[in-house]
Write a protein that holds these residues in place. Structure first.
Motif, PDB file in Angstrom:
ATOM      1  N   LEU A 306      37.955 -29.463 -11.701  1.00 56.92           N
ATOM      2  CA  LEU A 306      39.368 -29.371 -11.328  1.00 56.92           C
ATOM      3  C   LEU A 306      39.637 -29.909  -9.925  1.00 56.92           C
ATOM      4  O   LEU A 306      40.710 -30.477  -9.679  1.00 56.92           O
ATOM      5  N   ASP A 307      38.696 -29.738  -9.017  1.00 53.84           N
ATOM      6  CA  ASP A 307      38.881 -30.305  -7.677  1.00 53.84           C
ATOM      7  C   ASP A 307      38.934 -31.831  -7.735  1.00 53.84           C
ATOM      8  O   ASP A 307      39.818 -32.459  -7.146  1.00 53.84           O
ATOM      9  N   ALA A 308      37.982 -32.413  -8.453  1.00 56.81           N
ATOM     10  CA  ALA A 308      37.967 -33.871  -8.567  1.00 56.81           C
ATOM     11  C   ALA A 308      39.200 -34.374  -9.307  1.00 56.81           C
ATOM     12  O   ALA A 308      39.802 -35.378  -8.924  1.00 56.81           O
ATOM     13  N   ALA A 309      39.595 -33.660 -10.360  1.00 62.24           N
ATOM     14  CA  ALA A 309      40.777 -34.064 -11.117  1.00 62.24           C
ATOM     15  C   ALA A 309      42.011 -34.073 -10.231  1.00 62.24           C
ATOM     16  O   ALA A 309      42.815 -35.023 -10.263  1.00 62.24           O
ATOM     17  N   ALA A 310      42.176 -33.029  -9.431  1.00 60.68           N
ATOM     18  CA  ALA A 310      43.340 -32.949  -8.548  1.00 60.68           C
ATOM     19  C   ALA A 310      43.350 -34.108  -7.552  1.00 60.68           C
ATOM     20  O   ALA A 310      44.412 -34.686  -7.262  1.00 60.68           O
ATOM     21  N   ILE A 333      48.409 -30.471 -18.283  1.00 60.45           N
ATOM     22  CA  ILE A 333      47.320 -29.575 -17.889  1.00 60.45           C
ATOM     23  C   ILE A 333      47.189 -28.454 -18.916  1.00 60.45           C
ATOM     24  O   ILE A 333      48.188 -27.838 -19.316  1.00 60.45           O
ATOM     25  N   GLN A 334      45.953 -28.197 -19.329  1.00 60.76           N
ATOM     26  CA  GLN A 334      45.728 -27.117 -20.294  1.00 60.76           C
ATOM     27  C   GLN A 334      46.224 -25.798 -19.720  1.00 60.76           C
ATOM     28  O   GLN A 334      46.025 -25.493 -18.534  1.00 60.76           O
ATOM     29  N   ASP A 339      48.398 -23.247 -13.679  1.00 58.09           N
ATOM     30  CA  ASP A 339      48.836 -22.852 -12.334  1.00 58.09           C
ATOM     31  C   ASP A 339      47.801 -23.233 -11.278  1.00 58.09           C
ATOM     32  O   ASP A 339      48.161 -23.661 -10.167  1.00 58.09           O
ATOM     33  N   GLU A 340      46.535 -23.103 -11.635  1.00 55.95           N
ATOM     34  CA  GLU A 340      45.474 -23.416 -10.683  1.00 55.95           C
ATOM     35  C   GLU A 340      45.497 -24.901 -10.318  1.00 55.95           C
ATOM     36  O   GLU A 340      45.401 -25.269  -9.137  1.00 55.95           O
ATOM     37  N   VAL A 341      45.640 -25.759 -11.322  1.00 57.10           N
ATOM     38  CA  VAL A 341      45.629 -27.200 -11.064  1.00 57.10           C
ATOM     39  C   VAL A 341      46.908 -27.632 -10.355  1.00 57.10           C
ATOM     40  O   VAL A 341      46.868 -28.452  -9.422  1.00 57.10           O
ATOM     41  N   VAL A 342      48.050 -27.081 -10.766  1.00 60.63           N
ATOM     42  CA  VAL A 342      49.302 -27.392 -10.071  1.00 60.63           C
ATOM     43  C   VAL A 342      49.191 -27.025  -8.595  1.00 60.63           C
ATOM     44  O   VAL A 342      49.646 -27.773  -7.718  1.00 60.63           O
ATOM     45  N   ASP A 343      48.576 -25.875  -8.315  1.00 58.54           N
ATOM     46  CA  ASP A 343      48.424 -25.455  -6.924  1.00 58.54           C
ATOM     47  C   ASP A 343      47.535 -26.423  -6.145  1.00 58.54           C
ATOM     48  O   ASP A 343      47.848 -26.789  -5.003  1.00 58.54           O
ATOM     49  N   THR A 409      56.331 -35.950  -4.051  1.00 61.83           N
ATOM     50  CA  THR A 409      56.960 -34.794  -4.685  1.00 61.83           C
ATOM     51  C   THR A 409      56.255 -34.460  -5.989  1.00 61.83           C
ATOM     52  O   THR A 409      56.076 -35.332  -6.850  1.00 61.83           O
ATOM     53  N   LEU A 410      55.841 -33.201  -6.143  1.00 61.83           N
ATOM     54  CA  LEU A 410      55.259 -32.704  -7.382  1.00 61.83           C
ATOM     55  C   LEU A 410      56.279 -31.804  -8.070  1.00 61.83           C
ATOM     56  O   LEU A 410      56.702 -30.790  -7.505  1.00 61.83           O
TER      57      LEU A 410
END
Length: 518
Positions: A306-310, A333-334, A339-343, A409-410
């Motif tokens: 997830l870190d690399a994906a972000a 995002i699955q 929420d974790e990846v959005v963050d 902007t996200l």
């Protein structure tokens, strides 16, 4: 009356210093046009004409040069020069190795002068200088080297031919050779978001194929196309083989795409422009290659790093201020890690620094002009006002920045079918949505009218393959975004992203020759 000068003797083309600028203040004044004028290039000569258009730096708002505005007579002369040089085989008739040597010399000049070319690209488009130097100028030279290599190693297709045995018993001994002939005279219509890199890639392949070319850069970014034309002359491309005309699409572009002397129209641009070009080309049945817009998805599964994906998604969405046709502007995002990846993406988004594109620490520079920036802001404002999405994170605008800036902007919880999900914004805006199953992810990923690129992030090789085959687009990235060497390996776009062959063969057409040895 238009004035002309020999394009091969311009003194401003001395090799640039090896050290790149550390900031705007270290730009060498010799890199700018000495007389403040940027000419068209027609039949090996620099044509200035009477009309002028200002070239404005998107960051400072200052006019750093004035470009010639080509008229109908200029376009006619450029096409005539390209037609003459193709028909008399002054370029295509050269041995393949000789043409490859010229392309290699072009690459050498671009490499030697990459600091100057990158600085001009940054001033003309707002692109970050670091990216213009280490990506655009580098890829421009690589495109020419790749084209030279393809030219030296290209082989023809040879196979046996057969008559039906009942028609001629025993039959003749037939050998069929299929050649890649140059398509002819090409009208190359370039985009404003990366004219140095994209222009070099298109021109390299067309020259390698043996074509003659008339290039029309967009009115908002003309400098790089003229520089490529000048470099081609210096490297040994015969006068008239590569011509550059400057002006508006409604005049110069229209004259190009409706002229019966043009054998192929190649456009990199927007969907509406592509439709107009196709309609205009229909009158002469001129073949058209289109690489148009995108709304590319990145699909993140819970088993991904997830870190690399972000990090990759941030790069894919916001590089070059999001002004990239293959930008990953949607992230799916699955739901278990949504929420974790959005963050994580949100933290990266908010931290992207804005400012002077010559500052090496700046990631988000100005958009091409204020009107485009206003359009991008409009998408964000409407999405929030309509309840189609919420702002998850946004960079901070520093006081005093011009109105060409839009912070990264996200957007989160983007509604299916909404404007912000379906439309190409072409700015630093990324929309996030969740999914529960693979099937839902793939349906949502393919749920726009575009089919340019896509990405999947997963730790499961089988799932990566399923995703790569399910995504209906020309390019798929697995656990990364953007491809490192795009000179010959680009996929072909789908749906409203256009249709275009790629590489050397994009500028050729097959000829079959059958020999009877029986």
């Amino acid at each position: 009356m238009a004035s002309e000068a020999d394009g091969t003797t311009d003194q401003q083309h001395q090799t640039a210093p090896a050290a790149p600028p550390a900031g705007r203040g270290s730009i060498d004044p010799a890199w700018l046009p000495a007389d403040g004028l940027i000419p068209a290039l027609i039949d090996g000569r620099e044509v200035f004409g009477d009309a002028r258009r200002a070239c404005t730096d998107p960051y400072t708002g200052e006019v750093f040069a004035h470009a010639a505005e080509s008229g109908p007579e200029d376009v006619d002369r450029a096409i005539a020069a390209a037609r003459r040089t193709f028909d008399d085989a002054s370029w295509r008739g050269l041995h393949a190795t000789a043409r490859a040597d010229v392309l290699d010399r072009m690459a050498e000049i671009i490499t030697a002068e990459s600091a100057r070319l990158a600085a001009l690209e940054t001033m003309d488009t707002g692109k970050g200088y670091f990216s213009a130097l280490h990506n655009d100028a580098y890829e421009a030279a690589q495109a020419l080297r790749y084209a030279a290599s393809a030219l030296r190693t290209h082989t023809s297709d040879v196979h046996r031919g057969n008559y039906p045995p009942g028609l001629i018993p025993g039959g003749p001994e037939l050998v069929v050779v299929r050649l890649d002939d140059p398509v002819g005279v090409v009208a190359e219509l370039l985009p404003w978001n990366g004219p140095l890199m994209t222009g070099s890639q298109r021109i390299a392949m067309a020259l390698a194929a043996g074509c003659s070319i008339v290039v029309k850069p967009p009115v908002d970014a003309v400098v790089s196309a003229v520089e490529i034309g000048r470099i081609a002359l210096r490297a040994g491309v015969p006068a008239g083989v590569l011509n550059v005309v400057l002006g508006r699409g409604a005049t110069v572009g229209e004259a190009l795409v409706t002229d019966p002397r043009i054998d192929l129209i190649s456009l990199t641009g927007g969907v509406e422009t592509g439709k107009r070009v196709m309609a205009a080309a229909a009158a002469n049945l001129t073949p058209v290659h289109l690489e148009l817009g995108g709304k590319s998805p990145a699909v993140v599964f819970a088993d991904a790093d997830l870190d690399a994906a972000a990090q990759w998604i941030t790069i894919g969405a916001f590089s070059n201020q999001g002004e990239v046709c293959v930008a990953g502007t949607r992230v799916l995002i699955q739901d278990t890690v949504y929420d974790e990846v959005v963050d994580r993406i949100g933290q990266a988004t908010a931290a992207l620094p804005l400012g002077d594109p010559f500052d090496p620490d700046v990631f988000i520079g100005p958009l091409i002009h204020a009107e485009h920036a206003a359009s991008v802001r409009g998408y964000i404002d409407r999405a929030v006002a309509r309840g189609d999405a919420g702002v998850a994170a946004q960079g901070s605008l520093t006081a005093g920045l011009p109105d060409t800036f839009v912070p990264a902007t996200l957007l989160r919880d983007v509604k299916p079918g909404s404007e912000v999900e379906q439309s190409e914004i072409f700015g630093p805006v990324l929309g996030a949505s969740s999914f529960a199953t693979e099937q839902e992810a793939f349906l949502r990923a393919n749920g726009t009218s575009f089919g340019l690129a896509g990405a999947v992030f997963t730790g499961d090789a089988s799932r990566a393959w399923r995703a790569a085959t399910a995504l209906d687009c020309g390019e798929v990235y697995v656990n990364t975004y953007y491809v490192g060497a795009i000179n010959g390996g680009r996929g072909e776009p789908r749906r409203q992203s256009g249709f275009s062959r790629t590489g050397f063969e994009a500028y050729t057409r097959k000829k079959s020759i059958t020999f009877n040895f029986g």
